[in-house]
Design a protein around this motif. Structure first.
Motif, short mmCIF file in Angstrom:
data_model
loop_
_atom_site.label_atom_id
_atom_site.label_comp_id
_atom_site.label_asym_id
_atom_site.label_seq_id
_atom_site.Cartn_x
_atom_site.Cartn_y
_atom_site.Cartn_z
N TYR A 25 -60.50 35.66 12.53
CA TYR A 25 -60.99 34.44 13.15
C TYR A 25 -60.01 33.98 14.23
O TYR A 25 -58.80 33.96 14.02
CB TYR A 25 -61.17 33.34 12.11
N ASP A 28 -63.39 29.35 17.25
CA ASP A 28 -64.83 29.50 17.04
C ASP A 28 -65.29 30.95 17.18
O ASP A 28 -66.50 31.21 17.16
CB ASP A 28 -65.61 28.63 18.04
N VAL A 30 -65.17 35.15 16.13
CA VAL A 30 -64.93 36.14 15.09
C VAL A 30 -64.64 37.46 15.77
O VAL A 30 -65.34 37.85 16.72
CB VAL A 30 -66.16 36.27 14.17
N ALA A 92 -72.90 33.10 8.85
CA ALA A 92 -72.54 32.62 10.19
C ALA A 92 -73.17 33.55 11.21
O ALA A 92 -73.01 34.78 11.13
CB ALA A 92 -71.03 32.58 10.36
N GLU A 93 -73.90 32.98 12.16
CA GLU A 93 -74.59 33.78 13.17
C GLU A 93 -73.72 33.87 14.43
O GLU A 93 -73.17 32.87 14.89
CB GLU A 93 -75.96 33.17 13.47
N LEU A 94 -73.63 35.08 14.97
CA LEU A 94 -72.68 35.38 16.03
C LEU A 94 -73.37 35.95 17.27
O LEU A 94 -74.33 36.72 17.15
CB LEU A 94 -71.64 36.39 15.54
N CYS A 112 -69.32 32.14 17.23
CA CYS A 112 -70.17 31.60 16.17
C CYS A 112 -71.06 30.51 16.74
O CYS A 112 -70.57 29.54 17.32
CB CYS A 112 -69.32 31.05 15.04
N ARG A 115 -74.10 28.11 11.56
CA ARG A 115 -73.63 28.34 10.19
C ARG A 115 -74.59 27.66 9.21
O ARG A 115 -75.16 26.61 9.53
CB ARG A 115 -72.22 27.77 9.96
#
Length: 200
Positions: A25, A28, A30, A92-94, A112, A115
């Motif tokens: 991380y 914000d 990933v 969590a959508e990326l 991200c 969430r």
């Protein structure tokens, strides 16, 4: 710090792909670093999206690395062109922000964008941690000495014996069987086989 998660992606035809993967991380963002060849990498480059799934069902980790079970139920993601595990504590959508290409291990910097929590976290379980560690060992059987694998599996077995539930025992059984299959393939080929790496 690297966190062990389940990354889900979707191919252009919508077909889901599920893979255990370490994530880092940065605010914000990933950071994912899959080894080539990688279905996860191919799907992210094509869709520019992925989902991090947070689950204590360690059968997903063990099932994927042993190929005993890879078809876990998924649902469409809420905001990105991907899928998420139907049964997870949170996801969590990326979206892909930056791709640092590399012949062996590209770096994907993902932002991200959404969430969602689905269920409470009940607490840490030693057997679940043992299965995750065992899954990492199994994914590296082609490069680890047999005695190291045996020592680490024996130590992890203690946590399984003391704290495992049904899911953990099932997952551990898959891992033990995978080690046995690997050893049998080595013996049948005179000890000179190279087990294929797990493609994430």
């Amino acid at each position: 710090m690297i966190h062990e998660t389940i990354v889900t992606t979707a191919a252009c035809d919508g077909r889901p792909h599920i893979a255990p993967m370490g994530a880092r991380y940065e605010g914000d963002h990933v950071i994912l670093s899959p080894f080539r060849p990688s279905t996860t990498l191919d799907n992210i480059v094509a869709s520019r999206a992925a989902v991090l799934n947070f689950t204590t069902d360690v059968r997903v980790f063990a099932g994927c690395v042993t190929h005993c079970m890879t078809d876990w139920p998924t649902l469409a993601a809420s905001c990105v062109a991907s899928v998420r595990l139907a049964e997870s504590l949170a996801h969590a959508e990326l979206e892909l922000d930056e791709l640092r290409d590399d012949a062996e291990r590209p770096v994907l910097r993902m932002k991200c964008v959404y969430r969602e929590n689905h269920a409470p976290f009940a607490g840490f379980n030693r057997a679940q941690s043992a299965v995750v560690e065992g899954a990492i060992l199994v994914s590296r059987l082609f490069m680890l000495p047999a005695d190291k694998v045996d020592r680490e599996m024996a130590y992890l077995q203690i946590a399984i014996d003391k704290t495992a539930g049904d899911n953990e025992r099932t997952a551990w059984g898959w891992l033990v069987a995978a080690v046995a299959r690997h050893r049998a393939s080595l013996e049948s080929s005179g000890g000179h086989t190279a087990t294929a790496a797990v493609h994430h």
